[in-house]
Design an enzyme around this catalytic site. Structure first.
Site, PDB file in Angstrom:
ATOM      1  N   HIS A   1       7.225  -6.303   8.935  1.00  9.42           N
ATOM      2  CA  HIS A   1       6.181  -7.855   8.521  1.00  9.42           C
ATOM      3  C   HIS A   1       6.799  -7.540   7.174  1.00  9.42           C
ATOM      4  CE1 HIS A   1       2.879 -10.824   8.421  1.00  9.42           C
ATOM      5  NE2 HIS A   1       4.200 -11.131   8.304  1.00  9.42           N
TER       6      HIS A   1
ATOM      7  N   CYS B   1      -1.677  -9.006   6.413  1.00  5.55           N
ATOM      8  CA  CYS B   1      -1.432  -7.516   6.922  1.00  5.55           C
ATOM      9  C   CYS B   1       0.438  -7.803   5.773  1.00  5.55           C
ATOM     10  CB  CYS B   1       0.209  -8.246   8.175  1.00  5.55           C
ATOM     11  SG  CYS B   1      -0.706  -9.211   9.488  1.00  5.55           S
TER      12      CYS B   1
END
Length: 558
Positions: free
Chosen positions: A153, A97
């Site tokens: 993130h 991610c």
């Protein structure tokens, strides 16, 4: 033997046809000024005015998990948008991610931002380094309204790391890598739990209505489009949480997938069906509010699928978190009325770092000469079918990942320590060193049982001590025939290229967890905990204490 001979022949042919010995001659896209900044006329098929840019990033979608790649999961919206646009069938991202998101937003490889190891954990005092200029910042400079909806993130330990401080006019979504789709709570470890839904810089308690995040994010996108003036350019970054674990979906999306026995695959299918419907609703809103005709929609997964969580990368090898093709080769396409070659397939090399210079150029923005980018402007490649300016990809060099026990400088011909996890692609060739990760091929029948079952998986047991692999990806996209022993000279060339890249790497940023990050200390919310004032006070106290010590020592000396 015949297969290996054919692959070897193709491999040698690729040396001659792709200028293998002259990699540097075609490189230069990273520092080149955009075409329209050099006084040239816009290329055919380029938009006449600043286009609306909609970047949709799915989370953990497997390579096979789209209808046009043969999936049993129905994705009519994605299939239609891709068929009417340009499918990217040689498109690469990063295996996890944070790395993919950081490279998208900066146009730089991980080794040039310090984020080359793993992901940013919730309790780490870490974020995308503040000295990196971001895509939304450059688009904002070009006159765009910039909005982000979904998963960030990229770190949040201090306020300056938040999306609204990195170029976005508005932010609605989550800061962490995962969380409950309905309650928006996330536990990083036992007792370290908190709420993770934000609107701009504050916890969005008012939006905590138990709405499934995929649908909630789509509603927010619709609100943004309805309130914005379509005559002014907009950049919408929609980073859906789906189809990342936990595997949750509204009941009605299970309707077509009752026949899937594997519970994880069934839930995953329902999540993807909901995501497909959400993207249809986004495109309907673009049409309804007058954006569509001057818009560019880009769709991408952030990494490969995780078979143990329902994702499929078949027929590619490996999974999320690995540098095998199943971890880094992604579903991707561009849909736009502004494309010149609609309904085509692009098999040229494209990487997630390329969106930074490509989109800034399309937006008539400026790329500063002192920004050392790793991405290239690939709009002509996508829109007109021209050759890609990209001939190589540094998939990564991770110096602190678990070292391969049998790796050595000797195995790397004295050029490279093969204990280090790394992967690089140059033209048709791909080289991996160290520990590349889970390497099974997971066919569709592996999901036929009620629980996770590796009985059907194809496995390869390598000879003891192996830490170098070489593949001709064009001829062997499934990484079945290792050519490292057959072509040692090619291995040496790629190891030298790795060594060259490594000389430009910055130190790894991967600090230990900070106990002050505990949401209990922040009103039960995951959010910035590092305060600059506290740091200054501490430093001021230490300075005054040192001064006092020095004065005391002087008095004693006198």
């Amino acid at each position: 033997r015949m297969v290996a001979a054919v692959l070897a022949g193709l491999s040698l042919l690729s040396l001659l046809t792709c200028g293998y010995l002259a990699w540097g001659s075609r490189r230069g896209g990273a520092g080149e000024a955009p075409r329209n900044l050099l006084g040239e006329e816009p290329a055919a098929g380029a938009p006449r005015s600043q286009p609306h840019i909609v970047f949709i990033l799915a989370d953990d979608q497997g390579f096979r998990d789209v209808g046009y790649h043969g999936s049993e999961i129905r994705t009519p919206t994605l299939d239609k948008l891709a068929a009417e646009g340009v499918k990217l069938e040689n498109y690469y991202v990063q295996p996890m991610c944070t790395p993919s998101r950081s490279q998208l937003i900066t146009g730089k490889y991980q080794i040039h931002t310090g984020l080359q190891h793993s992901i940013i954990r919730p309790t780490q005092p870490n974020c995308l380094p503040l000295d990196n200029v971001t895509l939304p910042q450059k688009l904002k400079e070009a006159g765009y309204s910039t909005h982000m909806v979904g998963k960030w993130h990229l770190g949040f330990y201090r306020r300056e790391c938040m999306p609204t401080q990195r170029g976005f006019d508005s932010f609605f979504g989550s800061l962490l890598g995962s969380g409950d789709y309905y309650t928006h709570f996330k536990c990083d470890s036992p007792g370290i739990c908190g709420y993770d839904l934000y609107e701009n810089d504050n916890a969005a308690w008012d939006h905590d209505n138990g709405i499934y995040s995929t649908q909630m994010y789509t509603q927010k996108v619709q609100q943004i489009l309805a309130s914005h003036n379509p005559r002014k350019p907009i950049f919408l970054y929609i980073a859906y949480q789906a189809v990342h674990s936990p595997l949750q979906a509204p009941g009605r999306y299970f309707e077509h997938y009752r026949s899937i026995n594997n519970i994880n695959r069934r839930r995953y299918a329902a999540m993807l069906a909901c995501l497909d419907e959400a993207i249809n609703n986004v495109t309907l809103a673009l049409r309804k509010y007058g954006y569509y005709e001057n818009s560019i929609i880009i769709y991408s997964s952030d990494n490969g699928g995780q078979p143990m969580a329902g994702g499929s990368n078949w027929p590619l090898r490996g999974s999320k978190g690995t540098y095998w093709e199943g971890g880094i080769r992604a579903v991707g396409f561009v849909h736009s009325p502004l494309l010149k070659n609609k309904g085509s397939v692009c098999k040229e090399l494209v990487h997630i770092t390329d969106w930074f210079p490509t989109l800034i150029t399309l937006a008539e923005g400026q790329i500063d000469e002192d920004i050392q980018l790793d991405g290239y402007d690939v709009w002509e490649t996508i829109s007109e079918g021209r050759r890609s300016p990209r001939v190589d990809i540094l998939h990564n060099i991770d110096p602190i990942y678990t070292k391969a026990k049998n790796g050595s400088w000797a195995a790397g011909y004295g050029i490279w320590n093969t204990a280090i996890q790394s992967a690089i692609r140059v033209n048709h060739w791909k080289l991996l060193t160290g520990n590349p990760g889970y390497s099974d091929w997971v066919p569709p029948q592996a999901f036929s049982n009620a629980g996770p079952n590796r009985w059907h998986n194809e496995r390869v047991s390598w000879s003891a001590g192996k830490t170098v692999w070489l593949f001709n990806i064009t001829a062997d996209p499934y990484e079945r025939v290792d050519l490292s022993a057959r072509h040692p000279e090619v291995v040496k060339q790629l190891l030298r290229r790795l060594s060259q890249f490594n000389k430009t790497a910055v130190p790894v940023r991967y600090p230990p967890k900070d106990p002050r990050s505990n949401p209990k200390l922040n009103g039960g919310v995951w959010g910035p905990w590092f305060k600059e004032d506290e740091k200054k006070k501490k430093s001021d106290k230490s300075k005054s204490a040192n001064k006092q010590k020095k004065s005391k020592s002087k008095k004693k000396a006198n």
